[in-house]
Design an enzyme around this catalytic site. Structure first.
Site, short mmCIF file in Angstrom:
data_model
loop_
_atom_site.label_atom_id
_atom_site.label_comp_id
_atom_site.label_asym_id
_atom_site.label_seq_id
_atom_site.Cartn_x
_atom_site.Cartn_y
_atom_site.Cartn_z
N ARG A 1 0.88 -1.34 0.07
CA ARG A 1 -0.27 0.15 -0.02
C ARG A 1 0.98 1.33 0.01
O ARG A 1 2.27 1.35 0.27
CB ARG A 1 -0.95 -0.04 1.25
CG ARG A 1 -0.32 0.39 2.60
CD ARG A 1 -1.40 0.35 3.79
NE ARG A 1 -0.57 0.77 4.86
CZ ARG A 1 -0.85 0.77 6.03
NH1 ARG A 1 -1.67 -0.46 6.41
NH2 ARG A 1 -0.12 1.02 7.16
N LYS B 1 14.52 8.97 11.32
CA LYS B 1 14.68 9.22 9.74
C LYS B 1 16.05 9.99 9.59
O LYS B 1 16.75 9.69 8.61
CB LYS B 1 13.76 10.30 9.15
CG LYS B 1 12.24 9.27 9.09
CD LYS B 1 12.42 8.22 8.04
CE LYS B 1 11.01 7.39 8.09
NZ LYS B 1 11.18 6.17 7.10
N TYR C 1 10.44 9.65 15.51
CA TYR C 1 10.18 9.25 14.31
C TYR C 1 11.11 10.28 13.43
O TYR C 1 11.88 9.97 12.40
CB TYR C 1 8.86 9.64 13.65
CG TYR C 1 8.56 9.47 12.04
CD1 TYR C 1 8.50 8.27 11.49
CD2 TYR C 1 8.81 10.63 11.12
CE1 TYR C 1 8.33 8.18 9.86
CE2 TYR C 1 8.59 10.54 9.75
CZ TYR C 1 8.45 9.57 9.17
OH TYR C 1 8.12 9.14 7.68
P1 NDP Z 1 2.15 3.37 5.21
O1 NDP Z 1 1.65 3.49 6.63
O2 NDP Z 1 0.77 3.48 4.31
O3 NDP Z 1 2.58 1.91 4.75
C1 NDP Z 1 3.57 1.31 5.49
C2 NDP Z 1 3.90 -0.08 5.17
O4 NDP Z 1 5.01 -0.63 5.93
C3 NDP Z 1 2.69 -0.88 5.35
O5 NDP Z 1 2.63 -1.59 4.09
C4 NDP Z 1 3.06 -1.82 6.44
O6 NDP Z 1 2.47 -3.26 6.42
C5 NDP Z 1 4.73 -1.88 6.39
N1 NDP Z 1 5.29 -1.95 7.47
C6 NDP Z 1 5.11 -1.50 8.96
N2 NDP Z 1 5.83 -2.12 9.89
C7 NDP Z 1 6.30 -2.94 9.38
C8 NDP Z 1 7.23 -4.13 9.74
N3 NDP Z 1 7.60 -4.20 11.06
N4 NDP Z 1 7.45 -5.19 8.73
C9 NDP Z 1 7.14 -4.95 7.57
N5 NDP Z 1 6.51 -4.13 7.02
C10 NDP Z 1 6.01 -3.08 8.02
O7 NDP Z 1 3.06 4.27 4.95
P2 NDP Z 1 3.78 5.25 3.80
O8 NDP Z 1 3.42 4.68 2.52
O9 NDP Z 1 3.01 6.83 3.90
O10 NDP Z 1 5.21 5.23 4.15
C11 NDP Z 1 6.01 4.56 3.62
C12 NDP Z 1 7.65 4.96 3.90
O11 NDP Z 1 7.65 6.33 3.38
C13 NDP Z 1 7.89 5.17 5.50
O12 NDP Z 1 9.19 4.66 5.76
C14 NDP Z 1 7.51 6.55 5.56
O13 NDP Z 1 8.26 7.07 7.02
C15 NDP Z 1 7.99 7.12 4.42
N6 NDP Z 1 7.58 8.47 4.50
C16 NDP Z 1 6.25 8.76 4.18
C17 NDP Z 1 5.75 10.16 4.12
C18 NDP Z 1 4.49 10.24 3.86
O14 NDP Z 1 3.93 11.77 3.87
N7 NDP Z 1 3.66 9.36 3.71
C19 NDP Z 1 6.72 11.01 3.94
C20 NDP Z 1 8.18 10.82 4.17
C21 NDP Z 1 8.34 9.52 4.45
P3 NDP Z 1 1.98 -4.04 7.63
O15 NDP Z 1 1.46 -3.05 8.74
O16 NDP Z 1 1.27 -5.04 7.15
O17 NDP Z 1 3.50 -4.50 8.14
#
Ligand code: NDP
Length: 256
Positions: free
Chosen positions: A21, A167, A163
């Site tokens: 996602r 980062k 957080y």
């Molecule tokens: P989401 O919360 O939509 O997706 C996070 C994903 O990480 C999910 O698929 C979740 O699946 C997975 N995940 C979380 N914990 C674990 C774990 N322990 N092991 C394996 N998978 C894991 O987040 P975003 O798409 O927004 O973010 C993606 C990345 O981008 C992150 O690193 C975030 O910090 C970074 N980011 C996002 C920004 C934003 O504005 N959205 C801005 C800057 C950076 P599941 O829970 O099933 O494990």
């Protein structure tokens, strides 16, 4: 070879953590459209499997979804082994999985502290080590870490101290691993996005609008597909001389 050929990933396999996602799905889709076979791993193995099936149908590439917890080193090792068995080789890792909680420092729980550090820093480290054990004997590869503009600035109005620190650690870990593994032809780079519409970032919350949108030079947030080309650049030969780089893609947010 034309410049567009240097973005071609045909014949390569990429593993994207948290790829079912949000940003991870956009990265997986972009890499598949560039020709890679894909492995998607997250704690929700069923969601990963469904996303892999849809990705395969949409792009015509092979794709595998599996259960992966990046906070568990044994799970990281197992996912990398599965990816190598599936792809025959593993050339690209995108460390995308991440966790974030909004709370003032005095209210952060011990559990939240551990979850954010173990996922965002420990997860990047353990996944990178697991793939390096495969990439070193294979002659190299590319690791792309997803950092954040939060590694360079302190976001407002929401408070997310751990957080932000995590980062900043991702950015510096990127440079440390880039230096250490350059001799093994493993390039390690990071993309630092600004606000992107996903489940993690409530970009439409009116309470956040002034700081997140109105104060930003471009006065908008990004869609995940707008960050994916930067990940493709680092994953592919197009970035053959880039390692230890942190590329900010934030609509100018951090310049003001
Ligand atoms: P989401 O919360 O939509 O997706 C996070 C994903 O990480 C999910 O698929 C979740 O699946 C997975 N995940 C979380 N914990 C674990 C774990 N322990 N092991 C394996 N998978 C894991 O987040 P975003 O798409 O927004 O973010 C993606 C990345 O981008 C992150 O690193 C975030 O910090 C970074 N980011 C996002 C920004 C934003 O504005 N959205 C801005 C800057 C950076 P599941 O829970 O099933 O494990």
């Amino acid at each position: 070879m034309s410049i567009l050929d240097t973005f071609d990933l045909t014949g390569r396999t990429a593993l994207v953590t948290g790829g079912y996602r949000g940003l991870g799905l956009a990265f997986a889709t972009g890499l598949a459209e560039a020709g890679a076979d894909l492995v998607i791993g997250a704690r929700d193995g069923d969601a990963s499997a469904r996303a892999a099936l849809e990705l395969s149908e949409r792009t015509g590439r092979r794709a595998l979804g599996l259960a992966l917890d990046v906070t568990d080193p044994a799970s990281c090792e197992a996912a990398v082994q599965s990816a190598v068995e599936f792809g025959g080789s593993l050339e690209v890792l995108v460390n995308n999985a991440g966790a974030c909680f909004h709370a003032p420092a005095l209210d952060v729980t011990a559990q939240e502290l551990r979850t954010v550090l173990d996922t965002n820093v420990g997860g990047v480290f353990e996944m990178s080590r697991a793939v390096a054990r495969v990439m070193i004997p294979a002659g190299g590869g590319s690791i792309v870490n997803i950092g954040s503009m939060s590694g360079d600035i302190v976001n407002r109005p929401q408070l997310q101290p751990i957080y932000n620190a995590s980062k900043a650690a991702v950015h510096h870990l990127t440079k440390s691993l880039a230096m250490e593994w350059a001799e093994h032809r493993i390039r390690v780079n990071a993309v630092a996005p600004g606000y992107v519409k996903t489940e993690m970032a409530p970009v439409d919350d009116p309470a956040l609008r002034q700081r997140w949108i109105d104060d930003a030079p471009m006065q908008r947030y990004a869609m995940p597909e707008e960050i994916a080309p930067a990940v493709l650049y680092f994953a592919a030969d197009a970035s053959s001389f880039a390692t230890g780089s942190v590329l900010t893609v934030d609509g100018g947010y951090t310049v003001v």
